[in-house]
Write a protein that holds these residues in place. Structure first.
Motif, PDB file in Angstrom:
ATOM      1  N   SER A 211      89.061   2.091 -64.413  1.00  0.00           N
ATOM      2  CA  SER A 211      90.164   1.412 -64.131  1.00  0.00           C
ATOM      3  C   SER A 211      91.284   1.233 -65.282  1.00  0.00           C
ATOM      4  O   SER A 211      92.202   1.445 -65.165  1.00  0.00           O
ATOM      5  CB  SER A 211      89.477  -0.065 -63.835  1.00  0.00           C
ATOM      6  N   SER A 212      90.595   1.185 -66.528  1.00  0.00           N
ATOM      7  CA  SER A 212      91.465   1.077 -67.960  1.00  0.00           C
ATOM      8  C   SER A 212      92.250   2.421 -67.868  1.00  0.00           C
ATOM      9  O   SER A 212      93.448   2.157 -68.031  1.00  0.00           O
ATOM     10  CB  SER A 212      90.555   0.920 -69.106  1.00  0.00           C
ATOM     11  N   MET A 214      93.319   4.541 -65.406  1.00  0.00           N
ATOM     12  CA  MET A 214      94.335   4.341 -64.254  1.00  0.00           C
ATOM     13  C   MET A 214      95.406   3.597 -64.427  1.00  0.00           C
ATOM     14  O   MET A 214      96.498   3.606 -64.401  1.00  0.00           O
ATOM     15  CB  MET A 214      93.662   3.956 -62.981  1.00  0.00           C
ATOM     16  N   LEU A 215      95.116   2.282 -65.125  1.00  0.00           N
ATOM     17  CA  LEU A 215      96.071   1.156 -65.239  1.00  0.00           C
ATOM     18  C   LEU A 215      97.077   1.695 -66.529  1.00  0.00           C
ATOM     19  O   LEU A 215      98.166   1.538 -66.500  1.00  0.00           O
ATOM     20  CB  LEU A 215      95.341  -0.154 -65.760  1.00  0.00           C
ATOM     21  N   ARG A 216      96.365   2.298 -67.211  1.00  0.00           N
ATOM     22  CA  ARG A 216      96.984   2.699 -68.710  1.00  0.00           C
ATOM     23  C   ARG A 216      98.314   3.529 -68.244  1.00  0.00           C
ATOM     24  O   ARG A 216      99.496   3.318 -68.812  1.00  0.00           O
ATOM     25  CB  ARG A 216      96.377   3.468 -69.433  1.00  0.00           C
ATOM     26  N   GLY A 218      99.391   3.574 -65.177  1.00  0.00           N
ATOM     27  CA  GLY A 218     100.471   3.019 -63.937  1.00  0.00           C
ATOM     28  C   GLY A 218      99.675   3.341 -62.712  1.00  0.00           C
ATOM     29  O   GLY A 218     100.429   3.475 -61.613  1.00  0.00           O
ATOM     30  N   ALA A 220      96.680   2.844 -59.358  1.00  0.00           N
ATOM     31  CA  ALA A 220      95.758   1.718 -58.821  1.00  0.00           C
ATOM     32  C   ALA A 220      94.411   2.110 -59.332  1.00  0.00           C
ATOM     33  O   ALA A 220      94.249   3.286 -59.228  1.00  0.00           O
ATOM     34  CB  ALA A 220      95.846   1.738 -57.499  1.00  0.00           C
ATOM     35  N   PRO A 221      93.576   1.206 -59.602  1.00  0.00           N
ATOM     36  CA  PRO A 221      92.155   1.297 -60.117  1.00  0.00           C
ATOM     37  C   PRO A 221      91.443   2.250 -59.152  1.00  0.00           C
ATOM     38  O   PRO A 221      90.331   2.913 -59.506  1.00  0.00           O
ATOM     39  CB  PRO A 221      91.539  -0.100 -60.575  1.00  0.00           C
TER      40      PRO A 221
END
Length: 239
Positions: A211-212, A214-216, A218, A220-221
């Motif tokens: 998740s970290s 993917m979010l980094r 841009g 979706a997790p």
């Protein structure tokens, strides 16, 4: 001389038939609701029948595994919680404490505990089956680089059948010709599938780590696929 019965080296569940009303859904079950899953299960049950997979804890009456299966059987049997619509269901009964029950609920739903598909074996297996009947989606096929293979085999097979329906030849001759052309189509599709491996897979130690990441960048997790070209534009090339 009577031989002693060998004791099992591990505990086993007990296969029993109980009433649906004895089963309660675990309120903490982390699986997301997905109508498409129910739709696939319903079709599969009607095609091949209910093959098991429901684990029920006697101590709590909660399901440990098989929530979607029970939901699907409820729909098929028209169960609404009343005694008039109650039905019998085969389950694997276990005796677990609350902590172990919750752990096993997650364990039995964890992809990391189930293992991954061997992509080379999938390329050989998929042409021989209906991938939708196996519970796979087009997105799954793309991940394994074999969507074209299934599409071409299906299209090629239909084309062969259509062509030979118009040709008046002895049945055995037509049957042998169709079989030969289907095999050629399958081999050609496999070869093309081997040439389109335009993917790379990343594996993280935990969902939080994924998740970290993917979010980094841009995304979706819960995304399973990200465009390689888009990701390449976000990172600095390392020579």
């Amino acid at each position: 001389m009577t031989q002693k019965k060998q004791q099992p080296k591990y505990r086993q569940s007990e296969t029993v038939v109980i009433k649906r009303s004895q089963i309660n859904f675990a309120p903490y079950n982390p699986r997301k609701e997905d109508p498409e899953v129910i739709k696939k299960l319903k079709k599969n049950f009607k095609t091949v029948g209910y093959l098991g997979g429901i684990v029920w804890n006697r101590r709590s009456s909660y399901l440990v595994s098989g929530h979607k299966r029970v939901q699907t059987l409820d729909i098929i049997n028209g169960y609404d919680g009343t005694s008039e619509t109650d039905y019998e269901i085969k389950v694997e009964a276990v005796e677990l404490d609350d902590k172990t029950e919750r752990e096993q609920n997650i364990f039995m739903n964890s992809p990391s505990a189930m293992g991954e598909f061997d992509m080379e074996k999938m390329k050989i297996l998929v042409p021989e089956i209906d991938y939708k009947a196996a519970g796979l989606s087009e997105a799954d096929m793309n991940i394994y680089g074999i969507s074209v293979m299934q599409d071409e085999v299906s299209a090629g097979t239909q084309s062969i059948v259509d062509d030979f329906e118009e040709v008046q030849r002895p049945f055995e001759d037509r049957k042998a010709a169709v079989k030969e052309m289907k095999e050629q189509s399958r081999q050609q599709a496999e070869q093309k599938a081997e040439d389109i491996e335009s993917y790379v897979m990343l594996n993280f130690k935990s969902y939080r780590a994924k998740s970290s990441f993917m979010l980094r960048f841009g995304f979706a997790p819960d995304d399973k696929v990200i465009p390689g070209e888009m990701f390449a534009d976000m990172v600095e090339r390392v020579d």
